[in-house]
Design a protein around this motif. Structure first.
Motif, PDB file in Angstrom:
ATOM      1  N   LYS A 165       0.854  -1.186   0.000  1.00  0.00           N
ATOM      2  CA  LYS A 165       0.000   0.000   0.000  1.00  0.00           C
ATOM      3  C   LYS A 165       0.887   1.233   0.000  1.00  0.00           C
ATOM      4  O   LYS A 165       1.693   1.422   0.917  1.00  0.00           O
ATOM      5  CB  LYS A 165      -0.918   0.020   1.236  1.00  0.00           C
ATOM      6  N   ARG A 200      -6.008   7.055  -5.719  1.00  0.00           N
ATOM      7  CA  ARG A 200      -6.066   7.541  -4.346  1.00  0.00           C
ATOM      8  C   ARG A 200      -7.325   7.023  -3.643  1.00  0.00           C
ATOM      9  O   ARG A 200      -7.300   6.637  -2.469  1.00  0.00           O
ATOM     10  CB  ARG A 200      -6.057   9.075  -4.340  1.00  0.00           C
ATOM     11  N   ARG A 204      -7.054   3.245  -2.947  1.00  0.00           N
ATOM     12  CA  ARG A 204      -6.111   3.054  -1.834  1.00  0.00           C
ATOM     13  C   ARG A 204      -6.764   3.377  -0.497  1.00  0.00           C
ATOM     14  O   ARG A 204      -6.624   2.624   0.470  1.00  0.00           O
ATOM     15  CB  ARG A 204      -4.883   3.953  -2.063  1.00  0.00           C
ATOM     16  N   LYS A 205      -7.522   4.458  -0.429  1.00  0.00           N
ATOM     17  CA  LYS A 205      -8.180   4.839   0.829  1.00  0.00           C
ATOM     18  C   LYS A 205      -9.249   3.816   1.206  1.00  0.00           C
ATOM     19  O   LYS A 205      -9.388   3.447   2.373  1.00  0.00           O
ATOM     20  CB  LYS A 205      -8.798   6.229   0.699  1.00  0.00           C
ATOM     21  N   ASN A 206      -9.993   3.347   0.204  1.00  0.00           N
ATOM     22  CA  ASN A 206     -11.042   2.370   0.497  1.00  0.00           C
ATOM     23  C   ASN A 206     -10.469   1.047   0.994  1.00  0.00           C
ATOM     24  O   ASN A 206     -11.147   0.307   1.722  1.00  0.00           O
ATOM     25  CB  ASN A 206     -11.891   2.115  -0.751  1.00  0.00           C
ATOM     26  N   ASN A 209      -7.826   0.746   2.909  1.00  0.00           N
ATOM     27  CA  ASN A 209      -6.915   1.059   4.008  1.00  0.00           C
ATOM     28  C   ASN A 209      -6.851  -0.050   5.050  1.00  0.00           C
ATOM     29  O   ASN A 209      -5.771  -0.417   5.524  1.00  0.00           O
ATOM     30  CB  ASN A 209      -7.340   2.370   4.669  1.00  0.00           C
ATOM     31  N   ASP A 210      -8.006  -0.598   5.412  1.00  0.00           N
ATOM     32  CA  ASP A 210      -8.053  -1.640   6.443  1.00  0.00           C
ATOM     33  C   ASP A 210      -8.429  -2.997   5.870  1.00  0.00           C
ATOM     34  O   ASP A 210      -8.949  -3.865   6.583  1.00  0.00           O
ATOM     35  CB  ASP A 210      -9.061  -1.245   7.536  1.00  0.00           C
ATOM     36  N   TYR A 265     -11.259  12.547   0.381  1.00  0.00           N
ATOM     37  CA  TYR A 265     -10.482  11.612  -0.427  1.00  0.00           C
ATOM     38  C   TYR A 265      -9.344  12.309  -1.168  1.00  0.00           C
ATOM     39  O   TYR A 265      -8.596  11.677  -1.898  1.00  0.00           O
ATOM     40  CB  TYR A 265     -11.390  10.933  -1.448  1.00  0.00           C
TER      41      TYR A 265
END
Length: 222
Positions: free
Chosen positions: A53, A68, A71-73, A75-76, A218
């Motif tokens: 990541k 972007r 990647r944020k979605n 994250n976990d 975002y």
């Protein structure tokens, strides 16, 4: 890689008539019955794992995706489900041959509804199969942040799976048959809609209003 289908799609005439804003219930029933007989809804999917990541990119099973938002979605998230869903080409061929412009429009719109329902059923199948509460999805080309060129690594990640359900990429990176959708499905606490990050005002496929505050969260410009 696994396939899912044939997917039985049950759309009521009332639902379709409301979506199409069609004045004639009889015409809708006739075209819906024909569309359902021609549609060949099926899907192919894979289970894949995130390896890296970065700031605005992720590596999934050796394939790099630059976005972007994606990647944020993720994250976990550690496991995702790349997939392609299609209803085949027979319905679009019927619509293309029609000389009646209204019938052509209705058949095309019904095809979109059938495809959306097939995608929903794939989500339900994945949730049951992998004991997940909610799955969201992103598709290349749905946002400027994740352009259509990202179809290449996505189809590479699927490693021949689209061909098993009769889907291929054209030179312009559009899927054939046209009534097909590809994407990465991922676990989420709430359903993610790319529409909330897209400021385009006129869009028949919009599922949620543009949210400027969310877009800023975002890191996307308007």
């Amino acid at each position: 890689m696994e396939t899912f289908g044939p997917i039985p799609v049950a759309l009521s005439a009332d639902f379709v008539q409301n979506k199409l804003r069609a004045p004639s219930r009889g015409a809708v029933e006739t075209l819906l019955a024909e569309a359902r007989s021609l549609a060949e809804a099926q899907a192919a999917f894979a289970v894949a794992y995130i390896e890296e990541k970065g700031a605005d990119e992720v590596v999934i099973d050796g394939r790099r995706f630059k976005s972007r938002v994606l990647r944020k979605n993720l994250n976990d998230v550690g496991r995702v489900f790349p997939a392609v869903v299609t209803i085949g080409g027979r319905l679009e061929q019927k619509a293309d041959r029609s000389k009646d412009l209204l019938e052509k429009y209705y058949l095309d719109a019904i095809g979109n509804l059938i495809l959306a329902e097939a995608r929903s059923q794939l989500i339900q199948h994945l949730c049951r199969r992998f004991a997940l509460e909610t799955l969201s999805w992103m598709s290349p080309g749905s946002l400027e942040d994740w352009p259509l060129e990202e179809q290449r690594p996505l189809f590479a990640l699927l490693d021949g799976a689209p061909a098993t359900v009769g889907v291929r990429l054209s030179e312009s990176l559009l899927m054939l048959p046209r009534k097909s959708v590809s994407g990465i499905f991922f676990p989420s606490e709430t359903t993610f809609f790319s529409c909330r990050l897209c400021p385009r005002e006129r869009c028949e496929g919009r599922k949620a209003r543009y949210d400027e505050a969310l877009a800023r969260e975002y890191g996307l410009p308007k």
